[in-house]
Motif scaffolding. Structure first.
Motif, mmCIF file in Angstrom:
data_model
loop_
_atom_site.group_PDB
_atom_site.id
_atom_site.type_symbol
_atom_site.label_atom_id
_atom_site.label_comp_id
_atom_site.label_asym_id
_atom_site.label_seq_id
_atom_site.Cartn_x
_atom_site.Cartn_y
_atom_site.Cartn_z
ATOM 1 N N CYS A 146 -6.112 29.447 50.086
ATOM 2 C CA CYS A 146 -7.061 29.770 51.012
ATOM 3 C C CYS A 146 -6.741 30.723 51.946
ATOM 4 O O CYS A 146 -7.355 31.795 52.213
ATOM 5 C CB CYS A 146 -7.518 28.452 51.726
ATOM 6 S SG CYS A 146 -6.052 27.467 52.433
ATOM 7 N N CYS A 147 -5.589 30.373 52.707
ATOM 8 C CA CYS A 147 -5.096 31.447 53.721
ATOM 9 C C CYS A 147 -4.788 32.953 53.508
ATOM 10 O O CYS A 147 -5.006 33.773 54.052
ATOM 11 C CB CYS A 147 -4.007 30.928 54.292
ATOM 12 S SG CYS A 147 -2.351 30.925 53.317
ATOM 13 N N VAL A 148 -4.552 33.095 52.148
ATOM 14 C CA VAL A 148 -4.183 34.390 51.607
ATOM 15 C C VAL A 148 -5.301 35.421 51.673
ATOM 16 O O VAL A 148 -5.083 36.501 51.889
ATOM 17 C CB VAL A 148 -3.558 34.407 50.123
ATOM 18 C CG1 VAL A 148 -3.482 35.675 49.592
ATOM 19 C CG2 VAL A 148 -2.565 33.394 50.266
ATOM 20 N N VAL A 149 -6.549 34.719 51.288
ATOM 21 C CA VAL A 149 -7.715 35.808 51.275
ATOM 22 C C VAL A 149 -8.547 35.868 52.796
ATOM 23 O O VAL A 149 -9.487 36.591 52.795
ATOM 24 C CB VAL A 149 -8.815 35.313 50.523
ATOM 25 C CG1 VAL A 149 -8.113 35.169 48.787
ATOM 26 C CG2 VAL A 149 -9.256 33.865 50.600
ATOM 27 N N CYS A 177 -7.112 33.210 60.036
ATOM 28 C CA CYS A 177 -7.424 31.979 61.129
ATOM 29 C C CYS A 177 -7.073 30.474 60.556
ATOM 30 O O CYS A 177 -7.422 29.556 60.991
ATOM 31 C CB CYS A 177 -8.737 32.116 61.288
ATOM 32 S SG CYS A 177 -9.900 31.657 60.105
ATOM 33 N N PHE A 178 -6.000 30.810 59.619
ATOM 34 C CA PHE A 178 -5.493 29.269 59.264
ATOM 35 C C PHE A 178 -4.173 28.937 60.134
ATOM 36 O O PHE A 178 -3.206 29.643 60.115
ATOM 37 C CB PHE A 178 -5.086 29.215 57.558
ATOM 38 C CG PHE A 178 -6.575 29.399 56.898
ATOM 39 C CD1 PHE A 178 -6.887 28.130 56.186
ATOM 40 C CD2 PHE A 178 -7.043 30.333 56.515
ATOM 41 C CE1 PHE A 178 -7.846 28.117 55.517
ATOM 42 C CE2 PHE A 178 -8.115 30.349 55.634
ATOM 43 C CZ PHE A 178 -8.448 28.945 55.241
ATOM 44 N N ASP A 184 2.453 19.737 58.612
ATOM 45 C CA ASP A 184 3.157 19.037 57.690
ATOM 46 C C ASP A 184 2.013 18.346 56.752
ATOM 47 O O ASP A 184 2.055 18.372 55.362
ATOM 48 C CB ASP A 184 4.003 17.714 57.752
ATOM 49 C CG ASP A 184 4.748 17.550 56.903
ATOM 50 O OD1 ASP A 184 5.326 18.318 55.945
ATOM 51 O OD2 ASP A 184 4.786 16.214 56.587
ATOM 52 N N THR A 185 0.868 17.898 57.382
ATOM 53 C CA THR A 185 -0.289 17.422 56.530
ATOM 54 C C THR A 185 -1.129 18.265 56.033
ATOM 55 O O THR A 185 -1.474 18.102 54.436
ATOM 56 C CB THR A 185 -1.213 16.350 57.537
ATOM 57 O OG1 THR A 185 -0.279 15.793 58.286
ATOM 58 C CG2 THR A 185 -2.091 15.460 56.663
ATOM 59 N N MET A 186 -1.555 19.182 56.529
ATOM 60 C CA MET A 186 -2.868 20.074 55.924
ATOM 61 C C MET A 186 -2.875 21.524 56.626
ATOM 62 O O MET A 186 -2.155 21.721 57.495
ATOM 63 C CB MET A 186 -3.976 19.374 55.696
ATOM 64 C CG MET A 186 -4.595 18.576 57.190
ATOM 65 S SD MET A 186 -6.191 17.864 57.092
ATOM 66 C CE MET A 186 -7.177 19.327 57.073
ATOM 67 N N LEU A 187 -3.848 22.273 55.955
ATOM 68 C CA LEU A 187 -4.228 23.340 56.830
ATOM 69 C C LEU A 187 -5.262 23.168 57.603
ATOM 70 O O LEU A 187 -6.224 22.322 57.295
ATOM 71 C CB LEU A 187 -4.373 24.622 55.820
ATOM 72 C CG LEU A 187 -3.062 25.319 55.535
ATOM 73 C CD1 LEU A 187 -1.926 24.632 54.663
ATOM 74 C CD2 LEU A 187 -3.533 26.690 54.543
ATOM 75 N N TYR A 188 -5.755 24.041 58.714
ATOM 76 C CA TYR A 188 -6.782 23.899 59.630
ATOM 77 C C TYR A 188 -7.509 25.418 59.702
ATOM 78 O O TYR A 188 -6.574 26.374 59.823
ATOM 79 C CB TYR A 188 -6.458 23.458 60.810
ATOM 80 C CG TYR A 188 -5.762 22.074 60.628
ATOM 81 C CD1 TYR A 188 -6.390 20.579 60.605
ATOM 82 C CD2 TYR A 188 -4.283 21.973 61.025
ATOM 83 C CE1 TYR A 188 -5.604 19.615 60.332
ATOM 84 C CE2 TYR A 188 -3.614 20.733 60.669
ATOM 85 C CZ TYR A 188 -4.228 19.764 60.498
ATOM 86 O OH TYR A 188 -3.464 18.358 60.405
ATOM 87 N N ILE A 189 -8.788 25.596 59.881
ATOM 88 C CA ILE A 189 -9.354 26.669 60.186
ATOM 89 C C ILE A 189 -9.607 26.948 61.884
ATOM 90 O O ILE A 189 -10.199 25.902 62.237
ATOM 91 C CB ILE A 189 -10.607 26.895 59.394
ATOM 92 C CG1 ILE A 189 -10.260 27.120 57.957
ATOM 93 C CG2 ILE A 189 -11.349 28.032 59.939
ATOM 94 C CD1 ILE A 189 -11.239 27.133 57.101
ATOM 95 N N ASP A 190 -9.240 27.989 62.473
ATOM 96 C CA ASP A 190 -9.658 28.057 63.746
ATOM 97 C C ASP A 190 -10.862 28.511 63.993
ATOM 98 O O ASP A 190 -11.451 29.532 63.486
ATOM 99 C CB ASP A 190 -8.637 29.184 64.184
ATOM 100 C CG ASP A 190 -8.616 29.095 66.069
ATOM 101 O OD1 ASP A 190 -9.606 28.635 66.450
ATOM 102 O OD2 ASP A 190 -7.690 29.741 66.515
ATOM 103 N N PRO A 191 -11.703 27.514 64.588
ATOM 104 C CA PRO A 191 -13.272 28.001 64.760
ATOM 105 C C PRO A 191 -13.456 29.240 65.542
ATOM 106 O O PRO A 191 -14.338 30.071 65.711
ATOM 107 C CB PRO A 191 -13.847 26.776 65.227
ATOM 108 C CG PRO A 191 -12.692 26.118 66.036
ATOM 109 C CD PRO A 191 -11.518 26.348 65.019
ATOM 110 N N CYS A 228 -12.765 32.079 62.782
ATOM 111 C CA CYS A 228 -13.188 32.226 61.922
ATOM 112 C C CYS A 228 -14.691 32.864 61.752
ATOM 113 O O CYS A 228 -15.351 32.930 62.538
ATOM 114 C CB CYS A 228 -13.663 30.790 61.059
ATOM 115 S SG CYS A 228 -14.652 30.583 59.599
ATOM 116 N N ILE A 229 -14.811 33.679 60.726
ATOM 117 C CA ILE A 229 -16.184 34.701 60.881
ATOM 118 C C ILE A 229 -17.046 34.226 59.718
ATOM 119 O O ILE A 229 -18.020 34.872 59.449
ATOM 120 C CB ILE A 229 -15.896 36.123 60.536
ATOM 121 C CG1 ILE A 229 -14.936 36.576 59.440
ATOM 122 C CG2 ILE A 229 -15.042 36.708 61.675
ATOM 123 C CD1 ILE A 229 -14.812 38.029 59.005
#
Ligand code: F3S
Length: 103
Positions: free
Chosen positions: A17-20, A25-26, A30-37, A40-41
């Motif tokens: 996800c973060c590559v594209v 905004c990722f 250790d648990t997961m990735l998150y998107i910074d609101p 994010c566009i």
């Protein structure tokens, strides 16, 4: 509005996800990735990249995962503040025991 990383990312972290993301905004812990609101566009580029369908538009977040809306915002604010966890490149998938949607 923003896009939201939800439960299926837990312990999987495929990181396609973060590559594209055009606005990088990722963030990850250790648990997961998150998107910074804040950043994010809503371009949706990351949605089809995730092999376990973990990412949704905020308005379409499944009811059982709406708590992730606040979680993404809180985790990104904390990670950004600490200068840690920004992720823009693919890394080896975690695929831990809690990764329920394995490829
Ligand atoms: Fe997680 Fe899917 Fe990205 S598993 S790291 S949201 S590609």
């Amino acid at each position: 509005m923003s896009h939201i990383v939800t439960a299926n990312c837990n312990d999987c972290k495929y990181t396609d996800c973060c590559v594209v993301c055009p606005v990088e905004c990722f963030y990850q812990d250790d648990t997961m990735l998150y998107i910074d609101p804040q950043d994010c566009i809503d371009c949706e580029a990351c949605v089809p990249e995730c092999p376990v369908e973990a990412i949704f538009a905020e308005a379409n977040t499944p009811a059982q995962w709406t708590s992730y809306i606040q979680l993404n915002a809180e985790k990104c604010a904390a990670l950004k503040g600490s200068g840690d966890g920004h992720i823009t490149e693919k890394q080896d998938a975690k695929e831990g025991p809690g990764c329920t949607g394995k490829k």
